[in-house]
Design a protein around this motif. Structure first.
Motif, short mmCIF file in Angstrom:
data_model
loop_
_atom_site.label_atom_id
_atom_site.label_comp_id
_atom_site.label_asym_id
_atom_site.label_seq_id
_atom_site.Cartn_x
_atom_site.Cartn_y
_atom_site.Cartn_z
N GLY A 65 1.22 -1.47 0.39
CA GLY A 65 0.36 -0.09 -0.03
C GLY A 65 0.84 1.27 0.30
N THR A 66 1.69 1.09 1.32
CA THR A 66 2.83 2.23 0.46
C THR A 66 3.54 2.86 -0.50
N GLY A 67 3.43 0.90 -1.65
CA GLY A 67 4.50 1.63 -2.62
C GLY A 67 3.77 2.04 -3.65
N LEU A 68 2.42 1.51 -3.61
CA LEU A 68 1.03 2.47 -4.59
C LEU A 68 0.88 3.81 -4.35
N LEU A 69 0.63 3.99 -3.04
CA LEU A 69 0.35 5.70 -2.67
C LEU A 69 0.93 6.10 -2.39
N ALA A 70 2.19 6.10 -1.28
CA ALA A 70 2.91 7.01 -1.30
C ALA A 70 4.27 7.27 -2.38
N LEU A 102 4.70 5.47 -5.75
CA LEU A 102 4.24 5.07 -6.78
C LEU A 102 3.08 6.60 -7.33
N GLN A 103 2.48 6.41 -6.28
CA GLN A 103 1.25 7.68 -6.12
C GLN A 103 0.86 7.41 -7.14
N ALA A 104 0.06 6.80 -6.84
CA ALA A 104 -1.10 6.50 -8.17
C ALA A 104 -2.01 7.02 -8.31
N SER A 105 -3.11 6.69 -9.36
CA SER A 105 -4.15 7.82 -9.01
C SER A 105 -5.53 7.37 -9.13
N PRO A 106 -6.53 7.69 -8.45
CA PRO A 106 -7.31 7.46 -7.65
C PRO A 106 -7.81 6.18 -8.69
N LYS A 107 -7.85 6.43 -10.12
CA LYS A 107 -8.80 5.09 -11.00
C LYS A 107 -7.82 3.90 -10.77
N ILE A 108 -6.56 3.89 -11.21
CA ILE A 108 -5.77 3.15 -10.50
C ILE A 108 -5.76 2.10 -9.18
N VAL A 109 -5.72 2.76 -7.98
CA VAL A 109 -5.81 2.38 -6.67
C VAL A 109 -7.16 1.98 -7.30
N ASN A 110 -8.28 2.41 -7.41
CA ASN A 110 -9.45 1.76 -7.04
C ASN A 110 -9.70 0.25 -7.82
N GLU A 111 -8.53 0.49 -8.83
CA GLU A 111 -8.21 -0.52 -10.08
C GLU A 111 -7.53 -1.67 -9.86
N VAL A 112 -6.17 -2.01 -8.80
CA VAL A 112 -5.50 -2.89 -8.21
C VAL A 112 -5.79 -3.16 -7.20
N THR A 113 -6.60 -2.50 -5.88
CA THR A 113 -7.21 -2.45 -4.72
C THR A 113 -7.91 -3.84 -4.20
N ILE A 114 -8.42 -4.00 -5.58
CA ILE A 114 -9.13 -5.31 -5.26
C ILE A 114 -8.52 -6.47 -4.66
N ASN A 115 -8.30 -7.14 -4.49
CA ASN A 115 -7.31 -7.89 -3.38
C ASN A 115 -5.68 -7.85 -3.76
N ARG A 116 -5.55 -8.54 -2.92
CA ARG A 116 -3.34 -8.33 -2.32
C ARG A 116 -3.34 -8.86 -3.02
N ASN A 151 1.15 -7.54 -7.75
CA ASN A 151 1.55 -7.39 -9.03
C ASN A 151 1.66 -6.18 -9.66
N TYR A 152 1.55 -4.77 -9.26
CA TYR A 152 0.57 -4.06 -10.10
C TYR A 152 1.65 -3.37 -9.32
N VAL A 153 2.93 -3.36 -8.46
CA VAL A 153 3.74 -2.59 -7.37
C VAL A 153 4.73 -2.82 -8.29
N GLN A 154 4.59 -4.72 -8.47
CA GLN A 154 6.27 -4.93 -8.88
C GLN A 154 6.64 -5.09 -9.95
#
Length: 523
Positions: A446-451, A453-467, A472-475
């Motif tokens: 979650g830190t990698g994704l938001l703090a 990569l600072q992913a957009s809200p759209k991407i966050v909604n798409e990739v946070t449906i499961n662990r 896979n996205y942050v990797q």
């Protein structure tokens, strides 16, 4: 406009209200402590002039207080005075004492003996000589000491935010944690300007002619009191409940920003260090805190996690992140670090954290006990085939993981280990990794994704449906952007959470964050 597109000026305009509040708090803290320091330091300076045998002791004690690291001094104050402005003010006044006492002592001693003899010959008493001759003639030197103390206090006051006393440190530490340069500068620039402005003004006072000095002596205390009141100006009504959030949580989309936008949550909030936040909740200084779902202090302080029913907190699965060049340099490192993969679930991590956070067992002991229990521990090989540098953030869980990895590397490889633990927030750790100061550290998806990569809200909604989709996205993105590899997840999900005391939550009927919002909205 997202954070990457904002320049400093736009950020400061957006945060103008908060910036004004923190600046006023900063000025208030500086001058409340300075005012008390003057009231204590001036009489002490006069005393050691009259009784010179005490000068070595008084100046020595004041000097020792000055050498104590500021964060350590604040730490000493917390058990005695709790959190908030009281320990911050006491710590700041202790720092301000030395220059005021020393310059009072030096200034009075520097008054010409012939002048004092003349005053005595005119029939003046000792007190009249002190107030009408010695102090007036020594005033430029005394003001120099006050000037030095002011600049010291402006700088040290930035640390007050760590113990919920407010000030410009809230922006600085929040920006460091969030990898947000605009936020860092929004706190650092006003703080530096305050130091320069106050130093300039006091230098002008110091140069005032002797004739005008009498008026300054009367006006200066009134001005100090007015500046002290600045701390009270931004104070707000506490409302029904008080929340304590860390600097990092305040600036994150999966933190205070998300709570406001998704839940519409409006609660009186103070910024506080993670180190004292849980105990402050337990002692009823705070009602709601931000925290981590696997934190051992949940159990220690009888706290309950509020259900995130609108899902603003993404998965926070922990895994080591390593630069590609390090994996090439140490081919056996990936396999060694992956020995922990899938071995620690949420409940196990909570127990491990409880041992360090509440039982105060050393991270080394906790790490070794776990490895031994899971048949992963081996004696050190004592190898000399290169040094692997391990980093960690500044909380117990990271210390435990860093020690586990250190023991695994020493036991399973021929490499030496150097640990750089307690590096602070995300920005410091990640910058240390990308700048080749460390080779790897444990991070959270979650830190990698938001703090980072600072992913957009759209991407966050798409990739946070499961662990798995988050991992896979942050990797992929870390490999592409930074040539950094996420190794296999350790197994536990240390997500952000809102917490309350169990008894209070039960009494108020609050189980979810939406329940909290409904309670706060009731008139």
């Amino acid at each position: 406009m997202n954070e990457q597109q904002q320049n400093l000026w736009q950020f400061m305009q957006q945060q103008a209200g908060k910036l004004q509040e923190q600046t006023l708090q900063h000025i208030g803290l500086t001058f409340i402590s300075l005012c008390i320091a003057v009231l204590i330091g001036l009489p002490l300076g006069i005393l050691i002039v009259r009784r010179k045998q005490l000068s070595g002791i008084v100046l020595g004690v004041a000097g020792v207080l000055q050498t104590i690291p500021s964060i350590a001094l604040l730490g000493f104050m917390i058990p005695l005075l709790g959190i908030g402005p009281k320990p911050a003010i006491v710590a700041l006044l202790l720092y301000a004492l030395l220059p005021i006492i020393r310059n009072t002592y030096t200034g009075i001693l520097g008054v010409d003996a012939a002048v004092k003899e003349a005053a005595l010959a005119m029939g003046m008493s000792k007190w009249q000589i002190l107030f009408k001759v010695e102090l007036l003639l020594a005033m430029p030197v005394i003001f120099a000491g006050i000037r030095t103390a002011t600049v010291i206090n402006v700088g040290v006051a930035t640390l007050a935010s760590l113990i919920a006393a407010g000030g410009l440190g809230e922006f600085i530490f929040g920006g460091i944690s969030l990898n947000n340069t605009n936020m860092i500068l929004a706190g650092a620039i006003p703080s530096a300007l305050l130091a320069v402005i106050f130093d300039l003004l006091l230098s002008m006072v110091q140069k005032i002619s002797f004739k005008k000095l009498k008026r300054v002596v009367y006006v200066f205390p009134i001005l100090l009191i007015v500046l002290c009141l600045f701390y009270i100006v931004p104070a707000k009504s506490e409302g029904k409940l008080i929340a304590g959030f860390t600097p990092e949580f305040m600036g994150r989309q999966d933190g205070d920003l998300g709570l406001r936008s998704k839940y519409g949550l409006k609660i009186h909030t103070i910024v506080i260090s993670d180190a004292v936040m849980y105990k402050a909740a337990f002692e009823k200084h705070l009602d709601v805190i931000s925290g981590y779902s696997t934190d051992g202090r949940l159990k220690a302080y009888n706290l309950v996690v509020l259900d995130d029913d609108k899902h603003i907190f993404p998965p926070y699965y922990a895994a080591p992140i390593v630069r590609d060049e390090v994996l090439k340099k140490f081919p056996d490192l990936e396999q060694t670090l992956n020995l922990l993969a899938g071995k620690i679930n949420d409940s196990v991590m909570t127990v491990l954290n409880y041992r360090t956070d509440y039982l105060h067992q050393s991270p080394e002991r906790v790490a070794k006990d776990f490895l031994v229990a899971n048949k992963l521990w081996r004696p050190e090989k004592g190898g000399s085939d290169g040094v692997v540098r391990i980093g960690s953030k500044i909380f117990g869980e990271q210390y435990i993981l860093a020690n586990m990895y250190s023991m695994l590397i020493k036991g399973y490889t021929d490499h030496e280990v150097s640990t750089k633990t307690g590096l602070g927030g995300t920005k410091i750790c990640f910058d240390a990794l990308t700048n080749n100061q460390i080779d790897f550290y444990p991070e959270y998806t979650g830190t990698g994704l938001l703090a980072i990569l600072q992913a957009s809200p759209k991407i966050v909604n798409e990739v946070t449906i499961n662990r798995d989709s988050t991992y896979n996205y942050v990797q992929r993105q870390f490999e592409s952007k930074y040539q950094i590899k996420w190794l296999k997840p350790i197994g536990f999900n240390n997500a952000y959470a809102l917490m309350m005391r169990q008894q209070q939550a039960r009494q108020l009927g609050i189980k979810t964050i939406s329940n909290l919002k409904q309670f706060l909205d009731r008139k």
